[in-house]
Scaffold this motif. Structure first.
Motif, PDB file in Angstrom:
ATOM      1  N   SER A  35       0.847  -1.186   0.000  1.00 40.53           N
ATOM      2  CA  SER A  35       0.000   0.000   0.000  1.00 40.53           C
ATOM      3  C   SER A  35       0.884   1.239   0.000  1.00 40.53           C
ATOM      4  O   SER A  35       1.946   1.255   0.605  1.00 40.53           O
ATOM      5  CB  SER A  35      -0.888   0.026   1.241  1.00 40.53           C
ATOM      6  OG  SER A  35      -1.760  -1.069   1.220  1.00 40.53           O
ATOM      7  N   PRO A  36       0.433   2.291  -0.677  1.00 39.05           N
ATOM      8  CA  PRO A  36       1.232   3.527  -0.645  1.00 39.05           C
ATOM      9  C   PRO A  36       1.323   4.057   0.778  1.00 39.05           C
ATOM     10  O   PRO A  36       0.400   3.922   1.567  1.00 39.05           O
ATOM     11  CB  PRO A  36       0.422   4.487  -1.517  1.00 39.05           C
ATOM     12  CG  PRO A  36      -0.523   3.642  -2.278  1.00 39.05           C
ATOM     13  CD  PRO A  36      -0.734   2.397  -1.498  1.00 39.05           C
ATOM     14  N   HIS A  37       2.405   4.650   1.099  1.00 42.06           N
ATOM     15  CA  HIS A  37       2.638   5.174   2.437  1.00 42.06           C
ATOM     16  C   HIS A  37       3.035   6.638   2.319  1.00 42.06           C
ATOM     17  O   HIS A  37       3.511   7.090   1.283  1.00 42.06           O
ATOM     18  CB  HIS A  37       3.740   4.374   3.123  1.00 42.06           C
ATOM     19  CG  HIS A  37       3.855   4.671   4.576  1.00 42.06           C
ATOM     20  ND1 HIS A  37       4.690   5.637   5.048  1.00 42.06           N
ATOM     21  CD2 HIS A  37       3.228   4.154   5.644  1.00 42.06           C
ATOM     22  CE1 HIS A  37       4.580   5.702   6.369  1.00 42.06           C
ATOM     23  NE2 HIS A  37       3.705   4.803   6.753  1.00 42.06           N
ATOM     24  N   LEU A  38       2.840   7.370   3.387  1.00 41.16           N
ATOM     25  CA  LEU A  38       3.134   8.794   3.358  1.00 41.16           C
ATOM     26  C   LEU A  38       4.588   9.094   3.013  1.00 41.16           C
ATOM     27  O   LEU A  38       4.897  10.155   2.495  1.00 41.16           O
ATOM     28  CB  LEU A  38       2.777   9.438   4.699  1.00 41.16           C
ATOM     29  CG  LEU A  38       1.286   9.508   5.021  1.00 41.16           C
ATOM     30  CD1 LEU A  38       1.079  10.089   6.409  1.00 41.16           C
ATOM     31  CD2 LEU A  38       0.560  10.342   3.993  1.00 41.16           C
ATOM     32  N   GLN A  39       5.480   8.153   3.284  1.00 41.86           N
ATOM     33  CA  GLN A  39       6.892   8.403   2.989  1.00 41.86           C
ATOM     34  C   GLN A  39       7.173   8.382   1.493  1.00 41.86           C
ATOM     35  O   GLN A  39       8.152   8.970   1.053  1.00 41.86           O
ATOM     36  CB  GLN A  39       7.763   7.375   3.687  1.00 41.86           C
ATOM     37  CG  GLN A  39       7.746   7.535   5.188  1.00 41.86           C
ATOM     38  CD  GLN A  39       8.527   6.444   5.883  1.00 41.86           C
ATOM     39  OE1 GLN A  39       8.788   5.396   5.320  1.00 41.86           O
ATOM     40  NE2 GLN A  39       8.892   6.697   7.130  1.00 41.86           N
TER      41      GLN A  39
ATOM     42  N   TRP B  13       4.603   9.037  -0.847  1.00 46.07           N
ATOM     43  CA  TRP B  13       3.659   9.919  -1.527  1.00 46.07           C
ATOM     44  C   TRP B  13       4.216  11.320  -1.561  1.00 46.07           C
ATOM     45  O   TRP B  13       4.851  11.776  -0.626  1.00 46.07           O
ATOM     46  CB  TRP B  13       2.324   9.935  -0.794  1.00 46.07           C
ATOM     47  CG  TRP B  13       1.435   8.806  -1.146  1.00 46.07           C
ATOM     48  CD1 TRP B  13       1.800   7.554  -1.521  1.00 46.07           C
ATOM     49  CD2 TRP B  13       0.023   8.819  -1.139  1.00 46.07           C
ATOM     50  NE1 TRP B  13       0.707   6.789  -1.734  1.00 46.07           N
ATOM     51  CE2 TRP B  13      -0.410   7.541  -1.503  1.00 46.07           C
ATOM     52  CE3 TRP B  13      -0.932   9.768  -0.846  1.00 46.07           C
ATOM     53  CZ2 TRP B  13      -1.740   7.191  -1.607  1.00 46.07           C
ATOM     54  CZ3 TRP B  13      -2.262   9.426  -0.935  1.00 46.07           C
ATOM     55  CH2 TRP B  13      -2.655   8.152  -1.321  1.00 46.07           C
ATOM     56  N   ARG B  14       3.915  12.025  -2.633  1.00 39.13           N
ATOM     57  CA  ARG B  14       4.270  13.433  -2.723  1.00 39.13           C
ATOM     58  C   ARG B  14       3.147  14.220  -2.071  1.00 39.13           C
ATOM     59  O   ARG B  14       1.983  14.044  -2.396  1.00 39.13           O
ATOM     60  CB  ARG B  14       4.437  13.844  -4.193  1.00 39.13           C
ATOM     61  CG  ARG B  14       4.892  15.274  -4.367  1.00 39.13           C
ATOM     62  CD  ARG B  14       5.030  15.635  -5.834  1.00 39.13           C
ATOM     63  NE  ARG B  14       3.790  15.485  -6.567  1.00 39.13           N
ATOM     64  CZ  ARG B  14       2.830  16.415  -6.660  1.00 39.13           C
ATOM     65  NH1 ARG B  14       2.962  17.557  -6.032  1.00 39.13           N
ATOM     66  NH2 ARG B  14       1.739  16.194  -7.363  1.00 39.13           N
ATOM     67  N   TRP B  15       3.497  15.077  -1.131  1.00 40.40           N
ATOM     68  CA  TRP B  15       2.504  15.878  -0.427  1.00 40.40           C
ATOM     69  C   TRP B  15       1.837  16.829  -1.414  1.00 40.40           C
ATOM     70  O   TRP B  15       2.498  17.457  -2.224  1.00 40.40           O
ATOM     71  CB  TRP B  15       3.191  16.655   0.686  1.00 40.40           C
ATOM     72  CG  TRP B  15       2.230  17.394   1.549  1.00 40.40           C
ATOM     73  CD1 TRP B  15       1.902  18.702   1.442  1.00 40.40           C
ATOM     74  CD2 TRP B  15       1.435  16.878   2.608  1.00 40.40           C
ATOM     75  NE1 TRP B  15       0.966  19.038   2.380  1.00 40.40           N
ATOM     76  CE2 TRP B  15       0.660  17.929   3.111  1.00 40.40           C
ATOM     77  CE3 TRP B  15       1.300  15.626   3.181  1.00 40.40           C
ATOM     78  CZ2 TRP B  15      -0.228  17.783   4.167  1.00 40.40           C
ATOM     79  CZ3 TRP B  15       0.423  15.476   4.231  1.00 40.40           C
ATOM     80  CH2 TRP B  15      -0.323  16.532   4.714  1.00 40.40           C
TER      81      TRP B  15
END
Length: 136
Positions: free
Chosen positions: A14-18, A20-22
């Motif tokens: 799963s994509p994670h905040l680390q 992902w581009r904010w």
């Protein structure tokens, strides 16, 4: 009958905040959730106000003293910002429910517009309150 060899396939992560581009639409989504909590908190403050009215003059003066303190006014300002943000976000959401505004540039622009509206509307409200003499 021999069992067939099981093939273990690598499952996608799963994509994670680390990774992902904010982006602003993500911030707006998080702010929307925060605004719901702020509105609940504002309702608790309103309930405390009515309870202090019912409890008598001393309780009311104590409540006004706490809410009228610099920290209390800052909290009330924050609640008003979040209330205006929630209003703008829900209008934006209504257009999304109609299938409009999903293009990337429009979604980004409406995110910024929601934040800007919340800040400007809250400043205008509080400036009007100050001019009207609500804090004397």
């Amino acid at each position: 009958m021999p069992e067939a060899a099981r093939v273990v396939r690598a499952r996608p992560l799963s994509p994670h905040l680390q990774i992902w581009r904010w982006h602003i639409t993500m911030a707006c989504s998080i702010l929307h959730r925060a605004s719901i909590f702020a509105i609940y908190f504002g309702l608790l403050l309103l309930s405390a106000w009515t309870l202090s009215l019912a409890a008598g003059p001393q309780a009311y003066l104590t409540y006004i003293g706490v809410v009228g303190s610099p920290l209390g006014l800052l909290i009330l300002f924050g609640v008003s910002v979040m209330l205006f943000f929630n209003l703008a976000y829900n209008i934006r959401q209504a257009f999304w429910d109609m299938g409009k505004g999903f293009e990337l540039k429009i979604a980004d622009a409406t995110s910024w517009a929601c934040i800007a509206f919340a800040l400007v509307a809250a400043v205008v409200l509080w400036a009007g309150l100050i001019i009207a003499g609500a804090f004397q």
